[in-house]
Design an enzyme around this catalytic site. Structure first.
Site, short mmCIF file in Angstrom:
data_model
loop_
_atom_site.label_atom_id
_atom_site.label_comp_id
_atom_site.label_asym_id
_atom_site.label_seq_id
_atom_site.Cartn_x
_atom_site.Cartn_y
_atom_site.Cartn_z
N TYR A 124 23.59 44.19 39.77
CA TYR A 124 22.85 43.06 40.33
C TYR A 124 22.01 43.45 41.54
O TYR A 124 21.40 42.59 42.16
CB TYR A 124 23.82 41.95 40.75
CG TYR A 124 24.30 41.10 39.61
CD1 TYR A 124 25.10 41.65 38.62
CD2 TYR A 124 23.98 39.76 39.54
CE1 TYR A 124 25.56 40.88 37.58
CE2 TYR A 124 24.44 38.98 38.50
CZ TYR A 124 25.23 39.54 37.52
OH TYR A 124 25.68 38.77 36.49
N ASP A 224 38.16 45.40 29.93
CA ASP A 224 38.34 44.94 28.55
C ASP A 224 39.77 44.44 28.34
O ASP A 224 40.01 43.36 27.80
CB ASP A 224 37.98 46.04 27.53
CG ASP A 224 38.42 47.44 27.96
OD1 ASP A 224 38.91 47.59 29.10
OD2 ASP A 224 38.30 48.37 27.15
N ASP A 248 31.21 38.28 37.64
CA ASP A 248 30.42 37.18 37.10
C ASP A 248 31.00 36.74 35.76
O ASP A 248 31.22 35.55 35.50
CB ASP A 248 28.97 37.66 36.92
CG ASP A 248 28.00 36.53 36.64
OD1 ASP A 248 28.41 35.36 36.77
OD2 ASP A 248 26.85 36.81 36.28
#
Ligand code: NAD
Length: 358
Positions: A124, A224, A248
């Site tokens: 980001y 994961d 996020d």
């Protein structure tokens, strides 16, 4: 005491929700001098930018802001205003508590998770190189020389910087939050088995910080595996600390566990500044319809009231919202069993019900 607070109504569903929440906060007995500041798609024409400097100045001056969601204009060359506010003010913490509320439909009960997301680094950071551009081709050949690996010439490149200092300050925030709020455990989450020099660094730096907090348990998970574990046994987790992108995604997953975006609050902190906002976006298709749920911004305002020391009003407001939601009568469409339920009320009417329950 009267508090000076910046109010950024945002765009899309933002203004109607902010207006409803403002009424609830005032009714809870808090004295606030709201300084309304503009940002978003609607002000692009007026200022030539969706984030006028005067809005940043207002937040710097008042130190606290309540913000509605803001649409990210597509194809104008402007990046997300939300990301820009966090970066410009170095609001490095994004705090998203996700707690089950009675009356909100969800497959899960008794969820009580806190997501602490790093807000300024990672993919980001906004360092991107477009496919086909001269500088991108130059960068690709430089990387190929340095890494002895091949990159397809028709690639776009996004850079993922993660620093020791950036990691330490976010992990420290997570531990301090855990101590202050009687939480038991902090779990750091990355994909360190694959990205050793960024996510691996995050774990190394987090371990260093964890050593300073002997009353809080520390553990690590791969992203994961974390997704599966949160779906299968969320009760095993407490405070999660993550780099920006994983944070996020996990925030939305955790919002899903408590029944959706309509009830998930958030806050951004850094350098003595705090900006409170819901996880959800501007839902343009519902803009101006007095339809969407004000709870997420209302609970963000509750976090804000705690931050400014208005504990009693925060508790009162939180209880009133919980009561209205648990009764399930004067609630918006998304909180009804059937989304087409004609007894669903509008944003403003749900705020009226909260005010009546105070
Ligand atoms: P969104 O959160 O705006 O909407 C997704 C869906 O969630 C909506 O269609 C609606 O069904 C539901 N929803 C969202 N808020 C709700 C509420 N309060 N009550 C009931 N239902 C609600 O996500 P999106 O469609 O991906 O994004 C729309 C715009 O918002 C984009 O431009 C995006 O960049 C922006 N955005 C802004 C923020 C922010 O301001 N912090 C956050 C996320 C997205």
């Amino acid at each position: 005491m009267t508090h000076n607070i910046t109010l950024i109504p945002g765009d899309g569903i933002g203004p109607e929700i902010c207006e409803a929440v403002k009424r609830c906060v005032i009714a809870a007995g808090v004295k606030i001098n709201w300084e309304v500041a503009e940002a978003g798609a609607d002000v692009l024409k007026k200022y030539g930018t969706p984030l006028p400097e005067s809005t940043l100045e207002s937040i710097r001056k008042n130190k606290v802001a309540l913000k509605g969601p803001i649409t990210t204009p597509i194809g104008t060359g402007f990046r997300s205003v939300n990301v820009a506010i966090r970066k410009e003010l170095d609001l490095f913490v994004c705090l998203r508590p996700c707690k089950s509320l009675t009356g909100v439909r969800s497959k899960y009960k008794n969820i009580d998770l806190v997501v602490v997301r790093e807000n300024t680094e990672d993919l980001y950071a906004g360092i991107e190189f477009e496919e086909g551009k001269t500088e991108t081709l130059g960068l690709i050949s430089e990387i190929e020389k340095l890494s002895k690996k091949k990159i397809s010439k028709d690639s776009g490149i996004s850079i993922k910087p993660i620093s020791i200092s950036g990691t330490k300050r976010i992990v420290k925030f997570a531990f301090d939050y855990a101590v202050k709020n009687n939480r038991k455990k902090v779990t750091a989450v990355t994909k360190a088995n694959i990205m050793k020099f960024t996510d691996g660094l995050f774990f190394h730096a987090a371990r260093e910080v964890a050593k300073e907090y002997n009353t809080i348990e520390y553990e690590e998970r791969l992203i994961d595996n974390m997704c599966m574990q949160l779906v299968q046994k969320p009760e095993l987790y407490d405070v999660l600390v993550l780099p920006n992108l994983y944070g996020d995604i996990i925030s939305d997953l955790c919002a899903g566990l408590i029944g959706g975006l309509g009830v998930a609050p958030g806050a951004n902190f850094g350098n003595g500044l705090a900006v409170f906002e819901a996880i959800h976006g501007s839902a343009p298709k519902y803009a101006g319809l007095n339809k969407v749920n004000p709870t997420a911004v209302l609970l963000s305002a509750v976090l804000m009231l705690r931050h400014i020391g208005e504990q009693a009003s925060a508790d009162k407001l939180e209880k009133a919202a919980a009561k209205v939601i648990a009764e399930g009568k004067s609630v918006t469409y998304d909180l009804k069993l059937n989304r087409d339920d004609p007894t669903a009320v509008g944003t403003s009417q749900m705020a009226d019900a909260v005010i009546a329950a105070l």
